[in-house]
Design a protein around this motif. Structure first.
Motif, short mmCIF file in Angstrom:
data_model
loop_
_atom_site.label_atom_id
_atom_site.label_comp_id
_atom_site.label_asym_id
_atom_site.label_seq_id
_atom_site.Cartn_x
_atom_site.Cartn_y
_atom_site.Cartn_z
N VAL A 128 0.84 -1.20 0.00
CA VAL A 128 0.00 0.00 0.00
C VAL A 128 0.87 1.24 0.00
O VAL A 128 1.39 1.65 1.03
CB VAL A 128 -0.91 0.03 1.25
CG1 VAL A 128 -1.86 1.23 1.18
CG2 VAL A 128 -1.70 -1.25 1.37
N SER A 129 1.04 1.84 -1.17
CA SER A 129 1.86 3.04 -1.19
C SER A 129 0.97 4.25 -0.90
O SER A 129 -0.24 4.22 -1.14
CB SER A 129 2.53 3.20 -2.55
OG SER A 129 1.57 3.51 -3.51
N THR A 130 1.60 5.29 -0.39
CA THR A 130 0.86 6.52 -0.12
C THR A 130 0.27 7.06 -1.42
O THR A 130 -0.87 7.55 -1.45
CB THR A 130 1.80 7.54 0.53
OG1 THR A 130 2.37 6.93 1.69
CG2 THR A 130 1.05 8.80 0.94
N SER A 152 -0.79 5.47 -4.03
CA SER A 152 -1.99 4.75 -4.46
C SER A 152 -3.20 5.26 -3.70
O SER A 152 -4.31 5.37 -4.25
CB SER A 152 -1.82 3.24 -4.29
OG SER A 152 -1.78 2.90 -2.91
#
Lengths: 663, 175
Positions: free
Chosen positions: B161-163, B165
């Motif tokens: 979970v990237s920031t 995204s």
């Protein structure tokens, strides 16, 4: 002085009465007493010192046998006593020292009483008589002055210190004592009788018998001359003290300089240790600050970080469901109803049922909660935006801080290990800074002493001059009176006799000293066959001279062996001279033979040297008494076999009891 | 909810007290305040699928005063909405979940939802205690456990979970 018998009573580990007889047979003049380490050799040697002077080198000053002390009942008493039979100057003496120990009612040992010191001698009628108590110390001084005793009761383990004393900085008393041993005391006594500071000396008594009646100034001058003499004497005394103090300070300086050069690394090492300790403290505080920072980050951002996955899932669902519409942020149905009830808008327009404003507000109700969720969801999306940014770097931050904390263990151990290494090297090294400080102190002390001496020398000269003038003035006056003229003549006779005797003495003394130097050198060369020789100055200080031309390097031998050889040679030389001068026909030279009592004297020598020492000593000393450990003892006995007249063995029963047995 | 005093009770109170106690001489604590546990625990409870009933076995309790709850209400509401939106097991219908998240809060209808939320808070306290406190003997252990817990969570969920995204999804949701 020859030693005959020693009786120990409850002295340290010698429980009960234990007698020992020393050989006085001129052909077999050696007594060997053997024993393992700790069996009591040193104690026996110390028994002599205690008996003669009431003092020992022991740290435990209690002389009472521990075995006896243990068995004493409360309120019981026990005596420690040492009797020493000796012959001095043809007289048979017994020296006795005794001390009483007692226990109190609870059974602990009280402080012992003062020692009782007695000297008895066999009178001409064969009766044993006591030397009066007040005279015992004086008599002891005659028999063997304390300053000299350590050269005859000789401890192999204290050799370093003795050799230094012999080589430098000897007091005047030492020179006097040596002179008296060498038989020069008759001379000095005669010289003192003729002219000394004592008012009973011949010249002084003439000075005091001038007839002052002829001229009052005679008495006045005599008084002034006396005063000058006092000043001069005080200065002379102080000068002698200065010399001693200088020697001590110089020794200290030498010692310190040697240490400083030896420990110069310690300064660097100390700094390194300081640096490492700072590093260690740095590690500790950086661990602490990392811990605090880690927890702070965690507390601040944990929620946002851990909710990231949930935010993503929720947003995904919401965007798929198209639940967002154009509402007005944070406005609720309640807000609109409130405005309508109030009757005017935020902008100030009146709100009346069914007017324009009213209609507009009613339209808004469709887009705001509770009918529409758009603005609430929009708010939620904005929250997601903010929070996902806030928690984005938490794990990186925590990882970085935790790395510091985790590495602390190894970093700390590494630094600690280095500190240990540095400290190991620093062990036995002294702090150079402190040493430097001491050195500066001693150097300035030396400088001060030198200034003081220069000033005193000047004063000395000026007093001498003044005195000279006064003496001349007085003479001028005394010659005017008949009686005084006579005194002046007698005084001149006395002075003449003094001068003649003094010349004779000076010559004899120089001869004796030369002879002593030769004797000492002869013995030294015999013991120590290196390219060194010894010389004696007027104070009987021994100097070591390197004979370069013989091609020997003085460093070839260990310095300890050198030093011991110097001592042996000196002591043996003095004793040999003392013994030889007995046979001198010149009656002005009288002296005594002396024994040599040695505790562990051979331990620092190798086999060859032990042989030469063993060969030399019995020949030069009238009597030799050796305390020695088994291995050295066997060697000594091999080499001195012919001369050994008495043999004893220390039989050690336990730590507190040793018995002397004949072998 | 979120505007009156909250109390942890029973075993959960005991755990919270331990997690907010100093573990070294520098006065360091895993959680600075009870509130910090309260804010964090429901997320953990939900993510680890752990809920727990109210423990009334003993009288132990530790409180959070209303002033701080009111002050931080937005953050707490955010938690509540997240959980309501995502708890499929509790409410399979998404539209109803949206109602629970945004519409019912504060009304009598929300009573069981708030109960559900509190059970995640307690479940989260249990998880945090197991992960961070159990088996720890000294400050190094506590920190190690905390880091391991974060590392495990990072590997399990957040590494994907990237920031960015999330920000993209925000834009998408608004369009």
């Amino acid at each position: 002085m020859l030693l005959r018998n020693l009786r120990l009573t409850n002295f340290r580990q010698f429980k009960g009465d234990q007698p020992i007889s020393f050989s006085t047979n001129p052909d077999r003049n050696v007594t060997i007493i053997m024993g393992e380490n700790g069996s009591g050799k040193t104690t026996l040697a110390q028994a002599f010192t205690w008996c003669l002077y009431g003092d020992t080198d022991f740290e435990d000053k209690s002389m009472l046998s521990k075995a006896v002390a243990q068995n004493m009942l409360p309120n019981e008493e026990a005596n420690v006593r040492v009797d020493l039979d000796l012959v001095h100057n043809g007289m048979e003496y017994t020296i006795i020292r005794e001390q009483r120990y007692s226990k109190d009612s609870s059974g602990s040992l009280r402080r012992p009483s003062q020692t009782i010191f007695k000297i008895t001698y066999k009178g001409s009628d064969g009766q044993r008589e006591f030397v009066p108590d007040l005279e015992t110390d004086l008599r002891m001084k005659e028999i063997l002055p304390r300053e000299l005793s350590k050269y005859f009761f000789f401890n192999g383990e204290r050799i370093e210190k003795m050799s230094k004393e012999i080589r430098r900085g000897k007091s005047k008393e030492f020179a006097e004592a040596v002179k008296s041993l060498l038989g020069l005391s008759a001379f000095t006594a005669a010289l003192d009788h003729l002219k000394s500071r004592s008012s009973s000396s011949v010249i002084r008594s003439y000075d005091n018998s001038y007839n002052a009646g002829s001229d009052a100034r005679i008495a006045q001058y005599t008084k002034e001359i006396d005063d000058f003499d006092d000043e001069i004497e005080a200065i002379t005394r102080r000068l002698a003290e200065i010399e001693n103090e200088e020697a001590i300070a110089q020794d200290k300086c030498d010692e310190l300089e040697e240490k400083i050069s030896k420990f110069k690394d310690s300064e660097v090492l100390t700094k390194e240790r300081e640096r490492l300790r700072n590093k260690l403290n740095g590690l500790i505080s950086s661990k602490a600050s990392s811990t605090t920072a880690l927890l702070r980050s965690f507390n601040k951002n944990a929620q946002q970080y851990f909710a990231k996955k949930m935010m993503k899932d929720a947003l995904q669902r919401l965007s798929e469901a198209d639940k967002l519409d154009k509402g007005i942020p944070d406005i609720h149905e309640r807000t609109i109803k409130f405005l309508i009830d109030r009757g005017f808008c935020i902008c100030g327009n009146k709100i009346v049922f069914n007017n324009e404003a009213y209609k507009e507000l009613m339209k808004v109700l469709d887009y705001i909660p509770p009918q529409s969720l758009g603005s609430l969801i929009g708010q939620f999306v904005r929250d997601c935006e903010l929070k996902s940014k806030g928690g984005s770097s938490l794990f990186e931050e925590v990882s970085e801080q935790y790395r510091v904390i985790r590495d602390f263990e190894t970093d700390y151990a590494e630094v600690e290990k280095n500190i240990k290494l540095v400290e190991q090297r620093l062990v036995n090294m002294e702090n150079v800074g402190e040493l430097q400080k001491d050195l500066i102190n001693y150097e300035s002390r030396l400088k001060g002493l030198k200034t003081e001496r220069d000033n005193l020398n000047k004063e000395h000269g000026s007093y001498e001059n003044k005195k000279k003038y006064k003496v001349a003035d007085r003479k001028e006056l005394t010659l005017k009176d008949e009686t005084n003229r006579k005194i002046e003549v007698y005084k001149a006779y006395a002075q003449y006799m003094y001068d003649v005797l003094f010349d004779d003495y000076t010559q004899k003394e120089a001869e004796t000293r030369n002879q002593l130097q030769e004797t000492v050198n002869g013995i030294f060369k015999h013991i120590y066959n290196g390219g060194l020789s010894l010389s004696l100055d007027e104070n009987y200080n021994v100097n070591i001279i390197v004979n370069d031309f013989e091609g020997y390097n003085s460093d070839v031998e260990t310095s300890t062996a050198q030093r011991i050889s110097v001592i042996f040679a000196f002591i043996a030389g003095v004793i040999k001279m003392a013994r030889d001068s007995q046979n001198d026909e010149n009656e002005m030279l009288v002296s005594e033979p002396y024994p040599l009592v040695m505790d562990a004297p051979l331990s620092a020598f190798d086999k060859t040297r032990i042989q030469t020492v063993c060969d030399t000593l019995p020949k030069v000393a009238e009597q030799v008494i050796i305390f020695i450990k088994d291995t050295d003892g066997e060697l000594a006995e091999t080499y001195m076999g012919q001369q050994v007249g008495a043999r004893y063995l220390f039989e050690k029963k336990n730590e507190f009891e040793t018995y002397l047995v004949t072998r | 909810m979120f505007d009156k005093e909250y109390s942890f009770r029973g075993s959960h109170a005991a755990k919270v007290i331990k997690m907010t106690a100093s573990f070294d001489q520098k006065n360091n604590k895993i959680f600075a305040r009870n509130f910090d546990v309260y804010l964090f625990a429901p997320i953990v409870g939900f993510m680890y699928g752990r809920d727990a009933p109210l423990d009334r076995e003993n009288n132990e309790k530790t409180d959070i005063f209303p002033d701080i709850l009111i002050r931080e209400k937005n953050d707490l509401m955010f938690n509540y909405r997240l959980i309501m939106l995502l708890d499929k097991e509790y409410e399979p219908d998404f539209d109803e979940r949206i109602n629970k998240a945004f519409r019912y809060y504060g009304s009598p209808k929300a009573q069981p939802d708030e109960e559900r939320y509190d059970s995640y808070v307690r479940g989260g306290v249990d998880v945090l205690y197991e992960k961070i406190m159990e088996g720890a003997k000294n400050s190094d252990d506590y920190l190690k456990n905390l880091f391991d817990f974060m590392e495990e969570f990072d590997e399990r969920y957040n590494s994907n979970v990237s920031t960015d995204s999330i920000l993209n999804l925000c834009n998408l949701a608004r369009s």
